[in-house]
Design a protein around this motif. Structure first.
Motif, PDB file in Angstrom:
ATOM      1  N   CYS A   1       5.457   6.013  -2.835  1.00  0.00           N
ATOM      2  CA  CYS A   1       4.320   5.088  -2.764  1.00  0.00           C
ATOM      3  C   CYS A   1       3.667   5.144  -1.386  1.00  0.00           C
ATOM      4  O   CYS A   1       2.440   5.130  -1.283  1.00  0.00           O
ATOM      5  CB  CYS A   1       4.781   3.665  -3.050  1.00  0.00           C
ATOM      6  N   VAL A   2       4.465   5.203  -0.346  1.00  0.00           N
ATOM      7  CA  VAL A   2       3.928   5.220   1.017  1.00  0.00           C
ATOM      8  C   VAL A   2       3.058   6.446   1.230  1.00  0.00           C
ATOM      9  O   VAL A   2       1.976   6.356   1.817  1.00  0.00           O
ATOM     10  CB  VAL A   2       5.077   5.159   2.049  1.00  0.00           C
ATOM     11  N   LYS A   3       3.493   7.601   0.736  1.00  0.00           N
ATOM     12  CA  LYS A   3       2.702   8.820   0.897  1.00  0.00           C
ATOM     13  C   LYS A   3       1.381   8.717   0.121  1.00  0.00           C
ATOM     14  O   LYS A   3       0.332   9.122   0.611  1.00  0.00           O
ATOM     15  CB  LYS A   3       3.482  10.040   0.445  1.00  0.00           C
ATOM     16  N   ILE A   4       1.435   8.153  -1.079  1.00  0.00           N
ATOM     17  CA  ILE A   4       0.217   7.994  -1.874  1.00  0.00           C
ATOM     18  C   ILE A   4      -0.731   7.006  -1.204  1.00  0.00           C
ATOM     19  O   ILE A   4      -1.943   7.232  -1.138  1.00  0.00           O
ATOM     20  CB  ILE A   4       0.563   7.546  -3.306  1.00  0.00           C
ATOM     21  N   ILE A   5      -0.185   5.905  -0.674  1.00  0.00           N
ATOM     22  CA  ILE A   5      -1.010   4.895  -0.007  1.00  0.00           C
ATOM     23  C   ILE A   5      -1.660   5.477   1.245  1.00  0.00           C
ATOM     24  O   ILE A   5      -2.837   5.230   1.515  1.00  0.00           O
ATOM     25  CB  ILE A   5      -0.177   3.647   0.333  1.00  0.00           C
ATOM     26  N   ASN A   6      -0.921   6.287   1.996  1.00  0.00           N
ATOM     27  CA  ASN A   6      -1.439   6.818   3.260  1.00  0.00           C
ATOM     28  C   ASN A   6      -2.354   8.018   3.100  1.00  0.00           C
ATOM     29  O   ASN A   6      -3.091   8.353   4.023  1.00  0.00           O
ATOM     30  CB  ASN A   6      -0.286   7.171   4.194  1.00  0.00           C
ATOM     31  N   SER A   7      -2.334   8.688   1.939  1.00  0.00           N
ATOM     32  CA  SER A   7      -3.245   9.812   1.739  1.00  0.00           C
ATOM     33  C   SER A   7      -4.550   9.286   1.154  1.00  0.00           C
ATOM     34  O   SER A   7      -4.561   8.605   0.146  1.00  0.00           O
ATOM     35  CB  SER A   7      -2.624  10.857   0.816  1.00  0.00           C
ATOM     36  N   ARG A   8      -5.629   9.572   1.821  1.00  0.00           N
ATOM     37  CA  ARG A   8      -6.938   9.073   1.395  1.00  0.00           C
ATOM     38  C   ARG A   8      -7.692  10.161   0.655  1.00  0.00           C
ATOM     39  O   ARG A   8      -7.887  11.250   1.181  1.00  0.00           O
ATOM     40  CB  ARG A   8      -7.775   8.643   2.610  1.00  0.00           C
ATOM     41  N   PRO A   9      -8.142   9.894  -0.576  1.00  0.00           N
ATOM     42  CA  PRO A   9      -8.961  10.887  -1.280  1.00  0.00           C
ATOM     43  C   PRO A   9     -10.330  11.009  -0.611  1.00  0.00           C
ATOM     44  O   PRO A   9     -10.809  10.076   0.024  1.00  0.00           O
ATOM     45  CB  PRO A   9      -9.082  10.319  -2.685  1.00  0.00           C
TER      46      PRO A   9
ATOM     47  N   THR B   1     -10.171  11.713  -7.323  1.00  0.00           N
ATOM     48  CA  THR B   1      -9.850  10.466  -8.013  1.00  0.00           C
ATOM     49  C   THR B   1      -8.392  10.067  -7.895  1.00  0.00           C
ATOM     50  O   THR B   1      -7.921   9.234  -8.639  1.00  0.00           O
ATOM     51  CB  THR B   1     -10.204  10.578  -9.508  1.00  0.00           C
ATOM     52  N   HIS B   2      -7.656  10.666  -6.985  1.00  0.00           N
ATOM     53  CA  HIS B   2      -6.261  10.277  -6.818  1.00  0.00           C
ATOM     54  C   HIS B   2      -6.144   9.234  -5.709  1.00  0.00           C
ATOM     55  O   HIS B   2      -7.122   8.863  -5.089  1.00  0.00           O
ATOM     56  CB  HIS B   2      -5.396  11.493  -6.487  1.00  0.00           C
ATOM     57  N   GLY B   3      -4.960   8.760  -5.462  1.00  0.00           N
ATOM     58  CA  GLY B   3      -4.743   7.758  -4.430  1.00  0.00           C
ATOM     59  C   GLY B   3      -4.311   6.442  -5.037  1.00  0.00           C
ATOM     60  O   GLY B   3      -4.167   6.306  -6.249  1.00  0.00           O
TER      61      GLY B   3
ATOM     62  N   HIS C   1      -3.634  -6.090   2.447  1.00  0.00           N
ATOM     63  CA  HIS C   1      -2.935  -4.831   2.734  1.00  0.00           C
ATOM     64  C   HIS C   1      -1.489  -4.818   2.256  1.00  0.00           C
ATOM     65  O   HIS C   1      -0.663  -4.082   2.781  1.00  0.00           O
ATOM     66  CB  HIS C   1      -3.001  -4.479   4.226  1.00  0.00           C
ATOM     67  N   HIS C   2      -1.169  -5.594   1.228  1.00  0.00           N
ATOM     68  CA  HIS C   2       0.160  -5.583   0.612  1.00  0.00           C
ATOM     69  C   HIS C   2       0.060  -4.809  -0.703  1.00  0.00           C
ATOM     70  O   HIS C   2       0.235  -5.358  -1.789  1.00  0.00           O
ATOM     71  CB  HIS C   2       0.658  -7.010   0.374  1.00  0.00           C
ATOM     72  N   TYR C   3      -0.210  -3.510  -0.594  1.00  0.00           N
ATOM     73  CA  TYR C   3      -0.499  -2.687  -1.761  1.00  0.00           C
ATOM     74  C   TYR C   3       0.711  -2.555  -2.684  1.00  0.00           C
ATOM     75  O   TYR C   3       0.571  -2.638  -3.906  1.00  0.00           O
ATOM     76  CB  TYR C   3      -0.977  -1.301  -1.331  1.00  0.00           C
ATOM     77  N   GLN C   4       1.897  -2.337  -2.126  1.00  0.00           N
ATOM     78  CA  GLN C   4       3.092  -2.181  -2.954  1.00  0.00           C
ATOM     79  C   GLN C   4       3.447  -3.481  -3.672  1.00  0.00           C
ATOM     80  O   GLN C   4       3.885  -3.460  -4.818  1.00  0.00           O
ATOM     81  CB  GLN C   4       4.269  -1.701  -2.118  1.00  0.00           C
ATOM     82  N   ILE C   5       3.239  -4.606  -3.024  1.00  0.00           N
ATOM     83  CA  ILE C   5       3.512  -5.897  -3.653  1.00  0.00           C
ATOM     84  C   ILE C   5       2.527  -6.139  -4.789  1.00  0.00           C
ATOM     85  O   ILE C   5       2.908  -6.616  -5.860  1.00  0.00           O
ATOM     86  CB  ILE C   5       3.465  -7.035  -2.612  1.00  0.00           C
ATOM     87  N   ALA C   6       1.266  -5.791  -4.582  1.00  0.00           N
ATOM     88  CA  ALA C   6       0.262  -5.933  -5.642  1.00  0.00           C
ATOM     89  C   ALA C   6       0.604  -5.039  -6.828  1.00  0.00           C
ATOM     90  O   ALA C   6       0.505  -5.465  -7.985  1.00  0.00           O
ATOM     91  CB  ALA C   6      -1.127  -5.591  -5.100  1.00  0.00           C
ATOM     92  N   CYS C   7       1.051  -3.839  -6.552  1.00  0.00           N
ATOM     93  CA  CYS C   7       1.434  -2.911  -7.616  1.00  0.00           C
ATOM     94  C   CYS C   7       2.652  -3.448  -8.371  1.00  0.00           C
ATOM     95  O   CYS C   7       2.684  -3.435  -9.605  1.00  0.00           O
ATOM     96  CB  CYS C   7       1.731  -1.540  -7.019  1.00  0.00           C
ATOM     97  N   ARG C   8       3.643  -3.924  -7.638  1.00  0.00           N
ATOM     98  CA  ARG C   8       4.843  -4.463  -8.276  1.00  0.00           C
ATOM     99  C   ARG C   8       4.507  -5.675  -9.146  1.00  0.00           C
ATOM    100  O   ARG C   8       4.997  -5.813 -10.264  1.00  0.00           O
ATOM    101  CB  ARG C   8       5.886  -4.841  -7.233  1.00  0.00           C
ATOM    102  N   ARG C   9       3.627  -6.538  -8.657  1.00  0.00           N
ATOM    103  CA  ARG C   9       3.242  -7.731  -9.421  1.00  0.00           C
ATOM    104  C   ARG C   9       2.503  -7.333 -10.698  1.00  0.00           C
ATOM    105  O   ARG C   9       2.711  -7.936 -11.753  1.00  0.00           O
ATOM    106  CB  ARG C   9       2.390  -8.662  -8.553  1.00  0.00           C
ATOM    107  N   THR C  10       1.676  -6.318 -10.627  1.00  0.00           N
ATOM    108  CA  THR C  10       0.983  -5.827 -11.815  1.00  0.00           C
ATOM    109  C   THR C  10       2.001  -5.343 -12.840  1.00  0.00           C
ATOM    110  O   THR C  10       1.908  -5.643 -14.022  1.00  0.00           O
ATOM    111  CB  THR C  10       0.012  -4.687 -11.456  1.00  0.00           C
ATOM    112  N   PHE C  11       2.994  -4.590 -12.368  1.00  0.00           N
ATOM    113  CA  PHE C  11       4.043  -4.096 -13.256  1.00  0.00           C
ATOM    114  C   PHE C  11       4.802  -5.268 -13.893  1.00  0.00           C
ATOM    115  O   PHE C  11       5.068  -5.271 -15.092  1.00  0.00           O
ATOM    116  CB  PHE C  11       5.008  -3.191 -12.500  1.00  0.00           C
ATOM    117  N   GLU C  12       5.161  -6.268 -13.093  1.00  0.00           N
ATOM    118  CA  GLU C  12       5.883  -7.426 -13.608  1.00  0.00           C
ATOM    119  C   GLU C  12       5.095  -8.156 -14.694  1.00  0.00           C
ATOM    120  O   GLU C  12       5.668  -8.587 -15.701  1.00  0.00           O
ATOM    121  CB  GLU C  12       6.214  -8.400 -12.473  1.00  0.00           C
TER     122      GLU C  12
END
Length: 82
Positions: free
Chosen positions: A15-23, A28-30, A66-77
């Motif tokens: 996740c960190v690598k995907i978050i830090n790589s900017r398309p 359309t990735h990222g 800037h809590h991208y992983q938390i937002a992603c986890r909450r979406t999954f939940e």
């Protein structure tokens, strides 16, 4: 993939690598939680996952802070009950 040709296993990006790589340009990735504006993210969450307005607001606020992983986890939940 990875089982044809060299028969090499490839690990997925973290996740960190995907978050830090900017398309760039028309790529359309990222991480959508980082790349999409707040309104577009809320619209995508409602359209693609059927989340209600309060759930979308909770997730977009986390992404805006800037809590991208938390937002992603909450979406999954919210989309995978149990």
């Amino acid at each position: 993939y990875g089982h044809e040709g060299k028969r090499t296993d490839y690990s997925p990006y973290s996740c960190v690598k995907i978050i830090n790589s900017r398309p760039s340009g028309q790529e359309t990735h990222g991480c959508p939680f980082r790349e999409l504006p707040k309104a577009a993210l809320a619209s995508a969450l409602q359209a693609n996952f059927g989340l209600d307005k309060s759930q979308c607001n909770e997730i977009t606020e986390k992404a805006a802070n800037h809590h991208y992983q938390i937002a992603c986890r909450r979406t999954f939940e919210l989309t995978h009950a149990g």
